[in-house]
Design a protein around this motif. Structure first.
Motif, PDB file in Angstrom:
ATOM      1  N   GLU A  22       0.815  -1.228   0.000  1.00  0.00           N
ATOM      2  CA  GLU A  22       0.000   0.000   0.000  1.00  0.00           C
ATOM      3  C   GLU A  22       0.842   1.269   0.000  1.00  0.00           C
ATOM      4  O   GLU A  22       0.480   2.269  -0.605  1.00  0.00           O
ATOM      5  CB  GLU A  22      -0.918  -0.002   1.236  1.00  0.00           C
ATOM      6  N   THR A  23       1.966   1.266   0.688  1.00  0.00           N
ATOM      7  CA  THR A  23       2.759   2.498   0.842  1.00  0.00           C
ATOM      8  C   THR A  23       3.973   2.531  -0.061  1.00  0.00           C
ATOM      9  O   THR A  23       4.758   3.483   0.010  1.00  0.00           O
ATOM     10  CB  THR A  23       3.224   2.639   2.303  1.00  0.00           C
ATOM     11  N   GLY A  24       4.161   1.538  -0.913  1.00  0.00           N
ATOM     12  CA  GLY A  24       5.336   1.489  -1.776  1.00  0.00           C
ATOM     13  C   GLY A  24       5.224   2.423  -2.968  1.00  0.00           C
ATOM     14  O   GLY A  24       4.186   3.047  -3.225  1.00  0.00           O
ATOM     15  N   SER A  25       6.297   2.478  -3.733  1.00  0.00           N
ATOM     16  CA  SER A  25       6.340   3.367  -4.903  1.00  0.00           C
ATOM     17  C   SER A  25       5.739   2.720  -6.149  1.00  0.00           C
ATOM     18  O   SER A  25       5.514   3.385  -7.143  1.00  0.00           O
ATOM     19  CB  SER A  25       7.793   3.773  -5.183  1.00  0.00           C
TER      20      SER A  25
ATOM     21  N   LEU B  36       9.637   1.290  -8.239  1.00  0.00           N
ATOM     22  CA  LEU B  36       9.906   2.555  -8.933  1.00  0.00           C
ATOM     23  C   LEU B  36      10.990   3.372  -8.239  1.00  0.00           C
ATOM     24  O   LEU B  36      11.606   4.240  -8.866  1.00  0.00           O
ATOM     25  CB  LEU B  36       8.614   3.365  -9.061  1.00  0.00           C
ATOM     26  N   ALA B  37      11.270   3.093  -6.973  1.00  0.00           N
ATOM     27  CA  ALA B  37      12.340   3.787  -6.244  1.00  0.00           C
ATOM     28  C   ALA B  37      13.702   3.123  -6.483  1.00  0.00           C
ATOM     29  O   ALA B  37      14.714   3.598  -5.972  1.00  0.00           O
ATOM     30  CB  ALA B  37      12.013   3.823  -4.758  1.00  0.00           C
ATOM     31  N   GLY B  38      13.732   2.027  -7.239  1.00  0.00           N
ATOM     32  CA  GLY B  38      14.989   1.341  -7.549  1.00  0.00           C
ATOM     33  C   GLY B  38      15.371   0.255  -6.575  1.00  0.00           C
ATOM     34  O   GLY B  38      16.452  -0.327  -6.678  1.00  0.00           O
TER      35      GLY B  38
END
Length: 176
Positions: free
Chosen positions: A20-23, A61-63
């Motif tokens: 839920e809180t990821g990119s 998406l943050a790598g």
């Protein structure tokens, strides 16, 4: 199939989520048998006979790169074992004799699930020698069957004749 084996090609579908809180998920990558890392573009098929090792990882998406889970093993065996009958052969046998039964079976992919089973004219046969005096004159069929660990069956058969005498023909050229 049984024992963790597939009897046909396997379609693999991979998915990932970043919570839920990821990119969000940027990509899923996978590797077959320790080979090159490939970017997942959609379902793919594993059709290679034998054991294939599959590892997968996701990148957000943050790598951030996921630590791959242990490899998943995909086992494929689409063909039955090789079954052969060395004796008896397709020929005539005297009713007064006996014939040794000789068979073989092997499966290089998943292995044999058990012993070769035999039938003579459709009835189970457990002996290694056929007493031909117990058979009627005429045609008889010996069949050998086996299955591999994946559950693929195979069979070989031989038809032989039981006769009361063998006809021998000797051709002697006429004198000139």
């Amino acid at each position: 199939g049984p024992n963790g084996w597939y009897r046909s090609a396997v379609v693999v579908t991979l998915s990932a989520s970043d919570g839920e809180t990821g990119s969000g998920v940027a990509a899923i990558r996978y590797r077959l048998n320790g080979g090159a890392l490939e970017t997942y573009a959609g379902p793919f098929t594993i059709s290679a006979e034998g054991i294939t090792s599959l590892t997968a990882e996701a990148v957000d998406l943050a790598g951030n790169v996921e630590v791959p889970a242990p490899a998943t093993v995909v086992k494929v065996d689409t063909a039955g074992p090789n079954v052969a009958i060395a004796s008896p052969r397709t020929r005539e046998y005297l009713q007064s004799g006996t014939v040794n039964v000789s068979t073989s079976a092997n499966d290089a992919v998943s292995g044999l699930a058990g012993l070769v089973t035999l039938t003579l004219d459709g009835a189970p046969l457990s002996a290694n020698v056929i007493d031909l005096s117990m058979l009627a004159l005429g045609s008889h069929v010996l069949s050998a069957s086996a299955a591999d660990v994946a559950g693929n069956p195979s069979q070989a058969s031989v038809t032989f004749l039981v006769v009361d005498g063998l006809d021998t023909v000797i051709n002697v050229p006429a004198e000139a």
